[in-house]
Write a protein that holds these residues in place. Sequence first.
Motif, PDB file in Angstrom:
ATOM      1  N   GLY A 276       0.839  -1.097  -0.044  1.00 20.26           N
ATOM      2  CA  GLY A 276      -0.054   0.036  -0.102  1.00 20.26           C
ATOM      3  C   GLY A 276       0.940   1.249  -0.061  1.00 20.26           C
ATOM      4  N   ILE A 277       0.176   2.386  -0.461  1.00 23.72           N
ATOM      5  CA  ILE A 277       0.760   3.747  -0.493  1.00 23.72           C
ATOM      6  C   ILE A 277      -0.055   4.593  -0.125  1.00 23.72           C
ATOM      7  CG2 ILE A 277       0.889   3.739  -3.142  1.00 23.72           C
ATOM      8  CD1 ILE A 277       3.242   5.524  -2.767  1.00 23.72           C
ATOM      9  N   LYS A 278       0.165   5.706   0.475  1.00 20.36           N
ATOM     10  CA  LYS A 278      -0.780   6.758   0.782  1.00 20.36           C
ATOM     11  C   LYS A 278      -0.129   7.992   0.898  1.00 20.36           C
ATOM     12  CE  LYS A 278      -4.319   5.822   0.760  1.00 20.36           C
ATOM     13  NZ  LYS A 278      -5.257   5.782  -0.194  1.00 20.36           N
ATOM     14  N   ALA A 279      -0.483   9.250   0.493  1.00 15.99           N
ATOM     15  CA  ALA A 279       0.246  10.461   0.687  1.00 15.99           C
ATOM     16  C   ALA A 279      -0.301  10.983   2.030  1.00 15.99           C
ATOM     17  CB  ALA A 279      -0.209  11.389  -0.397  1.00 15.99           C
TER      18      ALA A 279
ATOM     19  N   GLY B  58       0.704  16.300   2.146  1.00 17.86           N
ATOM     20  CA  GLY B  58       1.266  16.069   1.009  1.00 17.86           C
ATOM     21  C   GLY B  58       2.959  16.160   0.962  1.00 17.86           C
ATOM     22  N   SER B  59       3.565  16.068   2.262  1.00 17.91           N
ATOM     23  CA  SER B  59       4.932  16.395   2.232  1.00 17.91           C
ATOM     24  C   SER B  59       5.610  15.075   2.379  1.00 17.91           C
ATOM     25  CB  SER B  59       5.378  17.157   3.609  1.00 17.91           C
ATOM     26  OG  SER B  59       4.795  16.335   4.780  1.00 17.91           O
ATOM     27  N   GLN B  60       4.810  13.840   2.496  1.00 15.98           N
ATOM     28  CA  GLN B  60       5.430  12.478   2.668  1.00 15.98           C
ATOM     29  C   GLN B  60       4.580  11.546   1.978  1.00 15.98           C
ATOM     30  OE1 GLN B  60       5.614  12.277   6.845  1.00 15.98           O
ATOM     31  NE2 GLN B  60       7.584  13.297   6.837  1.00 15.98           N
ATOM     32  N   TYR B  61       5.069  10.366   1.796  1.00 22.11           N
ATOM     33  CA  TYR B  61       4.387   8.996   1.470  1.00 22.11           C
ATOM     34  C   TYR B  61       4.528   8.085   2.474  1.00 22.11           C
ATOM     35  CZ  TYR B  61       3.648  11.531  -3.043  1.00 22.11           C
ATOM     36  OH  TYR B  61       3.297  12.503  -3.776  1.00 22.11           O
TER      37      TYR B  61
END
Length: 353
Positions: A213-216, A220-223
């Motif tokens: 999984g991936i999420k901002a 918006g400064s990190q994933y």
Amino acid sequence: MLATQFPIRKPVKLIAIAAVFAAPFELAVSGAHAATPTAYVTSETAGVGVIDLDQMSLAKTFPVGADGPRGLSLNADGTRLLLANKNTGDLAVIDTQTGKVVERVKIGKNPEYVRVHNGYAYVTYEPGQAGGKPGADDDDNALPAEIAIIDEKTWRVIRSVKSGHETEGVEFSRDGTTMLVTNEGDDTLSVYDANTGAPLRTVPLPAGGRPRGIKASPDGSQYVVTLESSNRFVVLDAHDFHVVTTVDTKLGPYGVAFDPAGKRLFVAAARDATLQVFDAHNYAHLADVPVGKRCWHFSFTPDGARLLLACGRSNAVYVVDAQTYQTLQQIGDLPLAWGIVTWPTSAGSIESR
């Protein structure tokens, strides 16, 4: 003597009056389904379960189980549900009012994940793989995976871009300009221009981690990227993609999402039957929530009050209070439940808000 002319009054047409009063009623009826908060859950054998979130019950099922649906996403107004089907190798477009398939777009082998963004659908597929049950370990593929980009106006594939091996999660930057795709087969993150599909860079991730999984982050400064095999997640800087921190989890972290308020991070430790909660700012561990078996994806309800977890090996959706972390109920008859999204759209491991 001049005759006085009076305007002739035409008889009132009762049918017209009836139409005036009937129109609002008809609009209310036709919009009733859209106004009801709804969750859509893919089941690889049953099709798509439709959950009435006011009643918190399975209202009906769209019978497309033979297609083997996994990934799903809604268009901008919630009238079309898009399904990535591993058995038929296509993207099915369902009218959410009727439950009927109104379009089919040929994709390729093993379509798995779909996201809608700015009028386009992005579908991952793996030309080198024949497909298999979710959660099973996959062999390395001879060919890299690809992402098909489909125009929602024409329902045609306008381009397909190569990725790494065995694509998993798809996310977009908060400003909408960048698409990011995790590749579990070669432990990388592929970064693209979201408008053109042009590759921008490939980011290596810890070897053997199998990113899922991936999420901002809300600002918006990190994933945040979950690493299923190494039982941890990494936090990447959104500017240069260096690893900010690494956090241990329970077994098999898969779906990941921030809560609607942006204060907590939730991670589905699918192989441990646990939903883990972390502070969204410093990633300190806050709680472990017992849930069903192999909960791959989850979503908040539109009001943010509850969590809905698609638990594939429990064949059910678990409903959890988002504040007390108590399991409130299970909604069954959903064999191999895989993905879940809601209308109105809420934060979750597939969709972002």
